[in-house]
Scaffold this motif. Structure first.
Motif, PDB file in Angstrom:
ATOM      1  N   GLY A 135       0.605  -1.036  -0.020  1.00 24.35           N
ATOM      2  CA  GLY A 135      -0.042   0.046   0.228  1.00 24.35           C
ATOM      3  C   GLY A 135       0.812   1.303  -0.039  1.00 24.35           C
ATOM      4  N   VAL A 136       2.152   1.181   0.172  1.00 30.28           N
ATOM      5  CA  VAL A 136       2.906   2.334  -0.133  1.00 30.28           C
ATOM      6  C   VAL A 136       3.924   2.432  -1.131  1.00 30.28           C
ATOM      7  N   SER A 137       3.809   3.344  -1.898  1.00 36.24           N
ATOM      8  CA  SER A 137       4.415   3.406  -3.389  1.00 36.24           C
ATOM      9  C   SER A 137       6.130   3.317  -3.167  1.00 36.24           C
ATOM     10  N   ASP A 138       6.789   2.912  -4.071  1.00 33.97           N
ATOM     11  CA  ASP A 138       8.278   2.802  -4.041  1.00 33.97           C
ATOM     12  C   ASP A 138       8.787   4.055  -3.854  1.00 33.97           C
ATOM     13  N   GLY A 139       8.140   5.339  -4.660  1.00 38.60           N
ATOM     14  CA  GLY A 139       8.645   6.496  -4.493  1.00 38.60           C
ATOM     15  C   GLY A 139       8.833   6.890  -3.103  1.00 38.60           C
ATOM     16  N   ILE A 140       7.478   6.780  -2.203  1.00 42.97           N
ATOM     17  CA  ILE A 140       7.330   7.327  -1.005  1.00 42.97           C
ATOM     18  C   ILE A 140       8.160   6.399  -0.034  1.00 42.97           C
ATOM     19  N   LYS A 141       8.470   5.130  -0.298  1.00 42.39           N
ATOM     20  CA  LYS A 141       9.392   4.571   0.587  1.00 42.39           C
ATOM     21  C   LYS A 141      10.814   4.855   0.407  1.00 42.39           C
ATOM     22  N   HIS A 142      11.063   5.454  -0.763  1.00 44.25           N
ATOM     23  CA  HIS A 142      12.407   5.900  -1.079  1.00 44.25           C
ATOM     24  C   HIS A 142      12.750   7.086  -0.234  1.00 44.25           C
ATOM     25  N   VAL A 143      11.663   8.077  -0.358  1.00 45.05           N
ATOM     26  CA  VAL A 143      11.863   9.661   0.391  1.00 45.05           C
ATOM     27  C   VAL A 143      11.905   9.191   2.035  1.00 45.05           C
ATOM     28  N   ARG A 144      11.033   8.254   2.449  1.00 44.02           N
ATOM     29  CA  ARG A 144      11.124   8.135   3.876  1.00 44.02           C
ATOM     30  C   ARG A 144      12.202   7.294   4.286  1.00 44.02           C
ATOM     31  N   GLY A 145      12.845   6.573   3.252  1.00 46.37           N
ATOM     32  CA  GLY A 145      13.997   5.458   3.702  1.00 46.37           C
ATOM     33  C   GLY A 145      13.451   4.202   4.309  1.00 46.37           C
ATOM     34  N   LEU A 146      12.217   3.740   3.699  1.00 44.87           N
ATOM     35  CA  LEU A 146      11.630   2.370   4.066  1.00 44.87           C
ATOM     36  C   LEU A 146      12.065   1.515   3.198  1.00 44.87           C
ATOM     37  N   ASP A 147      11.941   0.049   3.672  1.00 45.28           N
ATOM     38  CA  ASP A 147      12.210  -1.248   3.253  1.00 45.28           C
ATOM     39  C   ASP A 147      11.487  -1.550   2.055  1.00 45.28           C
ATOM     40  N   PHE A 148      11.834  -1.715   0.971  1.00 52.65           N
ATOM     41  CA  PHE A 148      11.081  -1.827  -0.383  1.00 52.65           C
ATOM     42  C   PHE A 148      10.372  -3.231  -0.206  1.00 52.65           C
ATOM     43  N   LEU A 149      10.958  -4.138   0.499  1.00 50.16           N
ATOM     44  CA  LEU A 149      10.552  -5.529   0.418  1.00 50.16           C
ATOM     45  C   LEU A 149       9.869  -5.983   1.495  1.00 50.16           C
ATOM     46  N   ARG A 150       9.911  -5.147   2.872  1.00 52.78           N
ATOM     47  CA  ARG A 150       8.953  -5.599   3.952  1.00 52.78           C
ATOM     48  C   ARG A 150       8.036  -4.445   4.173  1.00 52.78           C
ATOM     49  N   ALA A 151       6.815  -5.035   4.683  1.00 53.34           N
ATOM     50  CA  ALA A 151       5.476  -4.410   5.037  1.00 53.34           C
ATOM     51  C   ALA A 151       5.849  -3.457   6.401  1.00 53.34           C
ATOM     52  N   ASP A 152       6.538  -3.974   7.229  1.00 50.24           N
ATOM     53  CA  ASP A 152       6.769  -3.311   8.529  1.00 50.24           C
ATOM     54  C   ASP A 152       8.394  -3.103   8.706  1.00 50.24           C
ATOM     55  N   THR A 153       8.693  -2.013   8.169  1.00 49.26           N
ATOM     56  CA  THR A 153      10.127  -1.688   8.356  1.00 49.26           C
ATOM     57  C   THR A 153      10.817  -1.813   9.744  1.00 49.26           C
ATOM     58  N   ASP A 154      10.221  -1.321  10.928  1.00 48.65           N
ATOM     59  CA  ASP A 154      10.735  -1.448  12.064  1.00 48.65           C
ATOM     60  C   ASP A 154      10.438  -2.643  12.939  1.00 48.65           C
ATOM     61  N   GLY A 155       9.630  -3.557  12.357  1.00 50.05           N
ATOM     62  CA  GLY A 155       9.235  -4.809  13.108  1.00 50.05           C
ATOM     63  C   GLY A 155       8.570  -4.662  14.362  1.00 50.05           C
ATOM     64  N   ASP A 156       7.625  -3.561  14.398  1.00 51.28           N
ATOM     65  CA  ASP A 156       7.239  -3.159  15.752  1.00 51.28           C
ATOM     66  C   ASP A 156       5.717  -3.670  15.745  1.00 51.28           C
ATOM     67  N   GLY A 157       5.103  -4.432  14.386  1.00 48.47           N
ATOM     68  CA  GLY A 157       3.902  -5.064  14.563  1.00 48.47           C
ATOM     69  C   GLY A 157       3.021  -4.234  13.962  1.00 48.47           C
ATOM     70  N   PHE A 158       2.963  -3.032  13.433  1.00 45.09           N
ATOM     71  CA  PHE A 158       2.330  -2.009  12.879  1.00 45.09           C
ATOM     72  C   PHE A 158       2.871  -1.731  11.339  1.00 45.09           C
ATOM     73  N   THR A 159       2.272  -1.959  10.491  1.00 44.73           N
ATOM     74  CA  THR A 159       2.451  -1.851   8.949  1.00 44.73           C
ATOM     75  C   THR A 159       3.013  -0.330   8.682  1.00 44.73           C
ATOM     76  N   ASP A 160       3.925  -0.247   7.904  1.00 45.12           N
ATOM     77  CA  ASP A 160       4.288   1.077   7.443  1.00 45.12           C
ATOM     78  C   ASP A 160       3.263   1.978   7.167  1.00 45.12           C
ATOM     79  N   LEU A 161       2.379   1.362   6.391  1.00 45.34           N
ATOM     80  CA  LEU A 161       0.945   2.194   5.824  1.00 45.34           C
ATOM     81  C   LEU A 161       0.218   2.603   7.068  1.00 45.34           C
ATOM     82  N   LEU A 162       0.178   1.879   8.014  1.00 41.84           N
ATOM     83  CA  LEU A 162      -0.601   2.277   9.321  1.00 41.84           C
ATOM     84  C   LEU A 162       0.056   3.315  10.071  1.00 41.84           C
ATOM     85  N   GLU A 163       1.408   3.132  10.092  1.00 45.72           N
ATOM     86  CA  GLU A 163       2.274   4.210  10.866  1.00 45.72           C
ATOM     87  C   GLU A 163       2.236   5.584  10.201  1.00 45.72           C
TER      88      GLU A 163
END
Length: 678
Positions: free
Chosen positions: A597-625
């Motif tokens: 649900g998070v486009s690659d362009g936004i992931k790149h700007v925010r420094g998120l992982d392209f292959l993981r839905a939960d970059t920090d592994g806190d149980g909440f997806t990147d989209l939700l956070e």
């Protein structure tokens, strides 16, 4: 029956299939002459197409004795109204030197020659030989003694306008004169057993003027002087000497086979012509594309210049030719073709070997080609082109003969037909104006080199009905509309890359073609061969640029390895360049590589992982956070309950409780344990 043209050579596959070993439906080459009869295979094919769309077996590209025989329409003029008895002879040669045996000869019997000039004769066959395709040089003479050879004293003339022989019809005009100002005509007796003659013309002071080896004839005429560089005639001199030696003689050691003298004189001041006098009235309305202007020229002139300019002074047409023959009214006439409205000026001047004469007074021509019910007439329609040459200039013409020979009766250049890189059919409207009553054949072509003629490699098409290979005429009076001309690419070098594209990109047909990269050349060295750059990609890459779109990936890798678009920097439109996505491990073909649900362009700007839905592994997806406003890269930053949803109400339903709540923006679903106390 005619059908497809698989190899883009202008010849139907069915015709090519009838001549195996000579032609190949899958291999271009219709511009070639496999039977060496002087005609290309395409011309032989076009001459064989009948009105019902069926082709005949003649002429044949596999038979040197089977070739097109164009109709020759010859007009003869002379300043003398009475035509003395005798046959007319016309010779056609393949070179301007007119040596050797002529390609073709037409003899018009004396009984068929009218008694008065001017007159026109139509010939549908040749007395001997045959005309060949391409540039041709004609001369004609009145054969008083009917011996088939020109003799001094017999009226003679070269064709007044350049001739480019085509398969259907040729129109020729000859101005016959006993002599020609500035030149010396002479003849000699034939000698048996020799293959030619060495001819010398010298001034009386010994200066050499002409040295020529002449074959197939026993005379010298103005064409010989022109070929030797004396197009404006010889200089003023009391006399010139001429010598003829047989091929078995040593010049100026052995006695000449023949010799003589002739004189060249000019009566004008300074030996240059006086200014001509216009006969066509100043400001005369010009209502048709083709017309003539008349003038009286100083008889000392050898050649003349004619120039047409806009009223602002920009020259739009100029020509230098031998002076035309006098008409019976004592005037000379020059053909002009003017295809656009406006005010123009025209002027003429004579010239000799001594220099240029003065220009005539400039005369106005008021050109208005607008159609009216009584003429002039027009033909309008659309040109279609589905090739991949971007924004070409398209020339549209109307001509009176099916093979498009002669001068166009109407002509229009329509700029920048709209064509996309994908080759979606582009179209452009045209209107050809200034037409006299008659039948006209339409054609259109991409004039890529700007020379005003159709070259073998240039894309072209014609107005057709039954078959794409046979031009059909539109007839006026009554202006015509809704006509259609389809332009098709050519492939004369048989490399499956259209010539027009090669010329558009490279400017020649030799750089791109068959080679070592999967069968073709790779001009830009990007790993994608030139054939693939034109044909295989969804939208074409540039064969001259290794990375067409500048996204950091060579075109070859884009198409072959990644399947990305070599003309678009961001194939999936996610805001991240294709090259960057590949380097970062993301997919250049998906806006959201892992579908979270998070486009690659936004992931790149925010420094998120392209292959993981939960970059920090806190149980909440990147989209939700992101929706909740917390940091998806920091495990200790988690959304509060209020940031996720808002209770909207509770309802009892049977033995249970129905809970109503609203999710925070950006949250599609929520897994939660809700306890309710009542």
């Amino acid at each position: 029956v005619l059908g497809l043209d698989s190899d883009l050579d202008g010849v139907a596959d069915s015709f090519e299939g009838r001549h195996p070993g000579i032609m190949d439906p899958l291999a271009g080459g219709s511009h070639l002459d496999p039977d060496n009869d002087g005609w290309s295979s395409e011309s032989e094919f076009l001459a064989s197409v009948l009105a019902d769309g069926v082709f005949t077996n003649t002429p044949s590209p596999a038979d040197a004795s089977s070739y097109p025989v164009p109709t020759i329409v010859s007009t003869f003029k002379s300043s003398t109204p009475t035509n003395a008895a005798g046959q007319m002879v016309i010779h056609a040669y393949p070179t301007s030197t007119m040596d050797g045996a002529p390609d073709a000869t037409i003899v018009i019997p004396a009984a068929s020659v009218p008694a008065n000039y001017p007159f026109t004769v139509q010939s549908t066959s040749f007395t001997s030989g045959h005309l060949k395709e391409g540039p041709a040089w004609f001369f004609a003479f009145k054969d008083f003694n009917n011996d088939g050879a020109w003799n001094v004293g017999e009226p003679f003339g070269l064709a007044e306008n350049p001739v480019n022989a085509t398969w259907n019809t040729e129109n020729l005009t000859f101005g016959l004169t006993v002599g020609k100002q500035g030149f010396g005509r002479f003849e000699w007796a034939a000698a048996a057993g020799v293959d030619g003659y060495r001819v010398y013309v010298r001034r009386t002071d010994g200066a050499q003027i002409i040295e020529r080896f002449v074959t197939g004839r026993t005379y010298v005429q103005e064409g010989d002087y022109i070929a030797a560089g004396f197009a404006d005639g010889l200089s003023e001199n009391a006399s010139y000497q001429w010598f003829v030696y047989r091929s078995d003689q040593t010049p100026f050691v052995s006695p000449p086979h023949a010799q003589g003298v002739f004189t060249v004189t000019y009566s004008s001041a300074g030996n240059v012509p006086a200014a001509p006098t216009p006969v066509t009235p100043d400001g005369v309305p010009w209502r048709y594309g083709l017309g003539q202007v008349a003038f009286r020229m100083d008889t000392n002139a050898v050649r003349y210049d004619i120039e047409v300019a806009t009223n602002g002074g920009a020259v739009v047409y100029q020509r230098t030719s031998l002076v035309p023959a006098l008409d019976l009214d004592g005037a000379m006439r020059a053909d002009l073709a003017l295809y656009s409205d406006g005010l123009y000026t025209w002027r003429v001047r004579g010239r000799t070997a001594h220099g240029l004469g003065a220009w005539s007074a400039s005369q106005l021509l008021s050109v208005n080609l607008s159609p009216t019910p009584s003429g002039p007439y027009s033909i309008s329609g659309e040109v279609f082109y589905q090739g991949k040459v971007l924004n070409p200039a398209v020339v549209v013409e109307a001509r009176s003969v099916r093979d498009f020979g002669g001068t166009a009766a109407a002509r229009r250049i329509v700029q920048k037909i709209s064509v996309t890189n994908e080759g979606v059919a582009g179209r452009v409207e045209f209107t050809l104006r200034g037409l006299l009553p008659g039948a006209y054949y339409l054609r259109a072509y991409l004039d890529q080199n700007g020379n005003g003629v159709v070259d073998p490699f240039e894309s072209r098409g014609m107005m057709t009905s039954v078959s794409q290979f046979r031009a059909e005429a539109g007839s006026v009076p009554a202006s015509l509309s809704g006509r259609m001309v389809v332009i098709r690419d050519r492939d004369t070098d048989n490399d499956r890359i259209p010539d027009a594209f090669e010329y558009f990109k490279i400017g020649n047909l030799t750089t791109m073609g068959l080679g070592s990269v999967r069968g073709w050349t790779d001009t830009d060295g990007d790993g994608l061969n030139d054939f693939e750059e034109y044909h295989e990609s969804a939208v074409d890459s540039d064969p001259l640029v290794a990375d067409t779109d500048g996204d950091g990936i060579p075109d070859g890798r884009e198409v072959i390895s990644y399947g990305t678009n070599p003309r678009v920097v961001d194939t999936d439109g996610d805001g991240l360049l294709d090259g960057s996505e590949i380097a970062l491990g993301a997919s250049p073909l998906k806006r959201d590589t892992n579908d979270d649900g998070v486009s690659d362009g936004i992931k790149h700007v925010r420094g998120l992982d392209f292959l993981r839905a939960d970059t920090d592994g806190d149980g909440f997806t990147d989209l939700l956070e992101i929706a909740a406003g917390t940091d998806p890269k920091l495990a200790s930053s988690i959304p509060a309950c209020g940031q996720l949803f808002e209770i909207g109400g509770l309802d009892f339903e049977g033995q249970g409780v129905r809970t109503r709540f609203r999710l925070a923006p950006g949250i599609g679903r929520l897994a939660a344990h809700i306890e309710v106390w009542v």
